[in-house]
Design an enzyme around this catalytic site. Structure first.
Site, short mmCIF file in Angstrom:
data_model
loop_
_atom_site.label_atom_id
_atom_site.label_comp_id
_atom_site.label_asym_id
_atom_site.label_seq_id
_atom_site.Cartn_x
_atom_site.Cartn_y
_atom_site.Cartn_z
N HIS B 67 -4.35 3.27 -4.50
CA HIS B 67 -5.19 3.38 -3.31
C HIS B 67 -5.18 4.79 -2.75
O HIS B 67 -6.21 5.33 -2.35
CB HIS B 67 -4.71 2.38 -2.26
CG HIS B 67 -5.57 2.33 -1.03
ND1 HIS B 67 -6.77 1.68 -1.00
CD2 HIS B 67 -5.40 2.89 0.19
CE1 HIS B 67 -7.31 1.81 0.20
NE2 HIS B 67 -6.51 2.54 0.94
N HIS B 118 -11.79 -2.45 2.37
CA HIS B 118 -10.57 -3.11 2.85
C HIS B 118 -10.55 -4.51 2.24
O HIS B 118 -10.47 -5.50 2.95
CB HIS B 118 -10.52 -3.14 4.38
CG HIS B 118 -9.17 -2.80 4.91
ND1 HIS B 118 -8.61 -3.39 6.00
CD2 HIS B 118 -8.24 -1.90 4.47
CE1 HIS B 118 -7.41 -2.88 6.22
NE2 HIS B 118 -7.16 -1.98 5.30
N ASP B 530 -19.94 6.77 -1.36
CA ASP B 530 -19.87 5.62 -2.24
C ASP B 530 -18.53 4.92 -2.12
O ASP B 530 -17.52 5.51 -1.79
CB ASP B 530 -20.12 6.02 -3.70
CG ASP B 530 -19.09 7.01 -4.22
OD1 ASP B 530 -18.28 7.51 -3.41
OD2 ASP B 530 -19.11 7.30 -5.43
#
Lengths: 234, 798
Positions: B67, B118, B530
């Protein structure tokens, strides 16, 4: 254009529509004066708007913490002395918590936040904030709330109705379960008005609800602000 | 010390220190529990020349996560930069790599925007996952120095009738609304998609756009030796700690709680106060550098600020204000408690800074300062627990060249076409007027084409008073400058089904549609953000999809002349065994396009408001039905190839739409996408309740398609426009001059004609009500269409 009216717009922590309310005041020809919750000084304003939002996050209960702000002490005194005060949405909730207006707002009956273009009928045109409307006039104003269901005991509701203190009522659809379709009320003197709908979002062509002149042309809310300015200057 | 469980004497400090790490080189560390691979742990060991302390391990583990580090996508994401030409950078003030890109829109104004995911938290805890997704992207925008002015959300859920879907939908929609509404940010659009591929892997993406003056741009760097490092906002708590228990290993104490919630808990009120507080700090010029705290919390903020600066940083971790005093140093470093910001402030301006945070009742702690050591050193209660080179944490994590290959199932998928001569005849097409009419209504009421008002009516679109267009129009349009009317338009798009059929083309189609939507409002597309939602990078199939999509998007951005300014990658969106056709979600590259419009009051809405306008169809219709809404809704079919991408045509079409809006040649414009011409016609009618009378004959004759294909094909590069009679000549000239196909297919009307022998024609009692009339085929009264369109979401989620 009428000038000279100074309209205070209060910012509490979590207030959202303060800049919108100030814009509405300017578009109606008044001077918007920023008031800060922690400052008891009203800076010589002629009237006050308590705008919408989630002051203190609506924690505890909508408006319950804001009513203790230093500025509210001054506003309550001024309102009792006749100063025009308009509470919109969260501002209405603050006015009921401050006991300037009766009743209270609880969670919408359908339990969702609702945002829509709401049709209202104006029922009292003798208040400081509605004198430029006509009785029974239908207007369209945005509505957006989570805790918008107006409730009061039957005696209070009867009293409001009997004294003509229901200022605006929901038409076509009651968006939150409010008792007797009440969208806004006034105090007995007519200087303090609380509304759940947001007239400050219907003041400028291009950015309001859809209107007869086309998409987003509705400006039905502007006369709430022009009314008070007219009454102050006139 | 040995690796077996031992109990330290009470006199020993209860946390791991640098000195302790040096003294106990063989101490085993719980790197695997924190998600690090053995070779990654070895790399940390080599960088430090010793074993990491527990706190250092915590920092590296979160910062080297997929992440935060983009370790699987980094080598491919560089394509965006490589393919951005100098001409594309003309309007770019800040590019990829900062919290968000910043674009010049003229008159000294700039906008910053970004979309982020998320996804995983929103499945575990839908309300808080979605809420903090909004909160995180808003802080990214604030930290650029901007006032946030609008949000959009892109939501994808499992099948609408799956027993778990309602739980996720209710939580996510309430979370987006509960947080966004409380911040006073208008929600101006987004996407809501239902597809079984997102079952167990919902996608919750959120976009925020902010406005600032050029001179107000702030960056995340810590420079100037002696400058103070200030942490302000919410207190640091035990929420959002990366799923694992360093705690037990760190303190060697089994009696303490070892499980912390891995999903953060949001407080939108705190965030609203933080927005206003930050804007006042910026206006007072008391902030040298600023970084929001999101993923990886203090680990990320300190290491990135220090790595981007020109020196080092010294932090006293015990100065951090805590919600929970039992947190260990590692937990403090990893906590993802929301609504926190970190600023770098000169000593001379510190008092002024603190006066402003005090005014807003925002708790503030000076936790360290900028040094000239080049190192990030963190002490806890006077003992050193972290001593690292900040760039090794923030920017020099592992980089993987993951294997990727065209999936074994791809050819079979592409062969299963519904279009052309190879089409499987068992997928019957409607042909009679009655069947065409029934198909239109069936698609109109299908979950993905039905009205999203149930969702969007839970979001405030009016706050701030600058919303010119919002859903269901093609793009959201926001005024930036109240005196001139200058503003921006935003639209996002992704079609996971098309991307599954061809990831390269799918990403381009997403860009093409978002670009077309922005131009449809009358705005000139300027820049791209994006959010790449894909499956596991360790599955070569998913990795291939990602690589293809990035290449496709980068190539298309170059052709259209719009740069990618920033975004986010979300991987591991899949729960199946690798290598299967259904291992992961449909690859979903969400593409957002930002455009500029000189006067937002000239923005074009998606529906017609008056009768008597001429309706033109721009573009060419081909028999393209693979991956379409018809294939999905009627045949539950996915196969073949997506519609053809023609970026040159998209560019020409955009020029026409922008010029037409500027010169007031069109009253309405609506892009054709899922559901094709039929759906676009119904939506444009329903927008303001004005009907239309159209004929398909000219389209069928010119393009060689059937009435069914004319109605339901999803060929791209097509837009419906409504033109006043007085402007028809000029409008047609505009299209002719650019060689773009434009066909007059009908007129707008507020009453329908008494129908002679067509399906669904109204009886005498209803012939004066508005309707969509497809001449010679069928009539759909708008009241009937409205009922079908509005019913679907409330019937499932009411």
């Amino acid at each position: 254009m009428l000038t000279g009216a100074r309209i205070g717009v209060v910012t509490f922590p979590g207030t959202l529509d303060d800049r919108d309310a100030a814009r509405a005041v300017r578009l109606a020809g008044g001077e918007a004066v920023a008031l800060w919750h922690a400052d008891a000084d009203l800076h010589a304003v002629d009237a006050v708007v308590l705008p919408g939002g989630f002051s203190y996050g609506d924690y505890l209960r909508a408006g319950a913490i804001s009513r203790f702000a230093p500025v509210m002490g001054s506003i309550v005194d001024a309102a009792n002395g006749g100063m025009p005060v308009l509470g919109i949405c969260n501002g209405f909730q603050v006015l009921t918590e401050a006991h300037l207006l009766p009743g209270s707002m609880i969670k919408n009956d359908h339990l969702h936040f609702v945002c829509r273009e709401q049709v209202l009928s104006v029922e009292n045109v003798d208040t400081a904030w509605t004198r430029l409307y006509s009785v029974g006039e239908r207007i369209t104003v945005p509505l957006k709330n989570q805790d918008g269901q107006y409730v009061a005991d039957e005696h209070t509701l009867d009293e409001l109705e009997g004294e003509g203190r229901v200022v605006v009522r929901y038409r076509d659809w009651n968006p939150n379960g409010s008792r007797r379709d009440i969208a806004g009320i006034t105090n007995a003197a007519g200087n303090v008005v609380g509304l759940m709908p947001h007239p400050e979002h219907a003041v400028e062509v291009g950015f309001g609800p859809d209107g007869p002149r086309g998409p987003r042309t509705g400006t039905d809310g502007l006369r709430f602000f022009a009314s008070v300015i007219g009454s102050l200057v006139g | 010390m040995t690796t077996s469980p031992t109990t330290p004497s009470p006199e020993t400090v209860s946390f791991d220190t640098v000195a302790n790490a040096e003294a106990t080189p063989d101490q085993e560390m719980p790197y695997a529990e924190l998600g690090l691979k053995p070779e990654e742990y070895q790399q940390i060991h080599d960088l430090l020349g010793r074993r990491p302390t527990a706190a250092e391990l915590a920092m590296y583990s979160v910062m080297w996560s997929e992440h935060c580090s983009y370790k699987s996508s980094k080598v491919h994401l560089s394509t965006f930069g490589d393919k951005t030409t100098p001409a594309m950078k003309e309007h770019l003030l800040v590019g990829i790599g900062e919290n968000a890109g910043v674009v010049d829109i003229g008159d000294g104004w700039a906008v910053t925007f970004k979309v982020e995911s998320h996804n995983h938290p929103s499945f575990v805890e839908p309300y808080q996952g979605a809420a903090t997704g909004v909160g995180g992207i808003v802080r990214d925008i604030i930290s650029m120095g901007a006032r946030p002015v609008a949000v959009m959300d892109q939501l994808r859920f499992g099948a609408i009738d799956h027993p778990d879907t309602a739980r996720v939908v209710h939580g996510v929609v309430a979370g987006v609304g509960g947080y966004g509404n409380c911040l006073g940010l208008p929600n101006i659009g987004g996407e809501v998609v239902f597809d079984p591929s997102y079952q167990g892997n919902p996608l919750v993406n959120a976009l925020c756009v902010g406005v600032l003056r050029h001179e107000d741009i702030h960056l995340a760097n810590a420079s100037g030796v002696g400058n103070k490092v200030v942490l302000f906002g919410a207190r640091t708590g035990g929420d959002g700690i990366g799923g694992a228990s360093i705690l037990a290993s760190e303190t060697f104490d089994d009696t303490k709680p070892s499980k912390r919630p891995s999903v953060q808990v949001g407080d939108p009120f705190m965030e609203k106060v933080l927005i206003e507080c930050c804007l006042e700090l910026f206006a007072a010029h008391v902030v040298e550098g600023i970084q929001d705290l999101g993923a990886a919390g203090i680990s990320c903020a300190t290491s990135e600020l220090a790595s981007n600066g020109d020196g080092g940083m010294y932090v006293e971790l015990d100065k951090v204000l805590l919600r929970d005093p039992s947190l260990t140093p590692g937990e403090i470093l990893m906590s993802e408690s929301q609504e926190r910001m970190m600023a770098v402030v000169t000593p001379a301006k510190l008092d002024e800074f603190l006066a402003i945070t005090r005014k807003w009742d925002v708790e503030t702690a000076v936790i360290g300062e900028v040094t000239d050591t080049g190192r990030l050193v963190i002490d806890h209660h006077g003992v050193k627990i972290v001593d690292v080179l900040p760039r090794t944490v923030a920017h020099e994590g592992p980089v993987y060249h993951r294997p990727y290959a065209r999936p074994a199932w791809q050819d079979g998928l592409n062969a299963a076409t519904l279009s052309g001569p190879d089409a499987d005849p068992q997928h019957v097409r409607p042909s009679t007027p009655e069947e065409l009419r029934a198909t239109l209504l069936r698609l109109l009421g299908s979950p993905n084409l039905s009205s999203k008002a149930w969702v969007t009516n839970q979001y405030d679109r009016f706050v701030q008073g600058n919303t010119s267009l919002a859903q269901p129009d093609d793009g959201g349009v926001i005024r930036v400058d109240e005196t001139t009317g200058l503003g921006v338009a935003l639209s996002t798009d992704a079609n996971g089904r098309w991307t599954k059929l061809d990831p390269y083309a799918g990403a381009q189609l997403a860009l093409a549609e978002a670009y077309r939507n922005v131009a449809t409002t009358g705005a000139r597309p300027l820049a791209v953000t994006d959010c790449l939602n894909f499956g596991s990078p360790e599955d070569p199939d998913s990795m291939w999809q990602l690589v293809q999509a990035i290449e496709g998007l980068a190539d298309a951005c170059q052709t259209l002349g719009v740069p990618v300014t920033g975004g986010n990658v979300s991987l591991y969106n899949g729960t199946g065994e690798p290598g299967q056709i259904d291992s992961s979600i449909h690859p979903t590259p969400v593409v957002g396009v930002l455009g500029v419009i000189d006067d937002v009051t000239r923005a074009t809405p998606s529906g017609w408001t008056v009768p008597g306008l001429s309706i033109y169809l721009l573009g060419t219709t081909r028999g393209e039905l693979d991956g379409s809404a018809w294939a999905d809704v009627v045949h539950s079919h996915l196969g073949g190839l997506p519609p053809r991408v023609d970026l040159a045509a998209e560019r020409t079409l955009a020029e026409i739409l922008i010029n037409a809006a500027r010169d007031h040649l069109v009253d309405a414009a609506h892009d054709l996408s899922e559901g094709g011409l039929a759906q676009a016609l119904v939506e444009s009618c329903l927008r303001f309740g004005v009907g239309a009378r159209v004929s398909l004959d000219a389209v069928c004759a010119r393009d060689g398609v059937s009435a069914f294909e004319a109605l339901f094909s999803e060929s791209t590069g097509r837009v419906l426009v409504a033109v006043p009679r007085s402007e028809e000549v000029r409008f047609v000239d505009l299209c002719t001059a650019r060689g773009y196909p434009a066909l007059r297919i009908g007129v707008t009307d507020d009453v329908c004609q008494p129908g002679a022998g067509v399906a669904g024609a109204p009886d005498e009692d209803h012939e004066h009500e508005p309707a969509l009339e497809v001449q010679g085929l069928f009539t759909v009264p708008l009241a009937e269409a409205r009922t079908v369109f509005d019913a679907t979401l409330p019937s499932h989620f009411g």
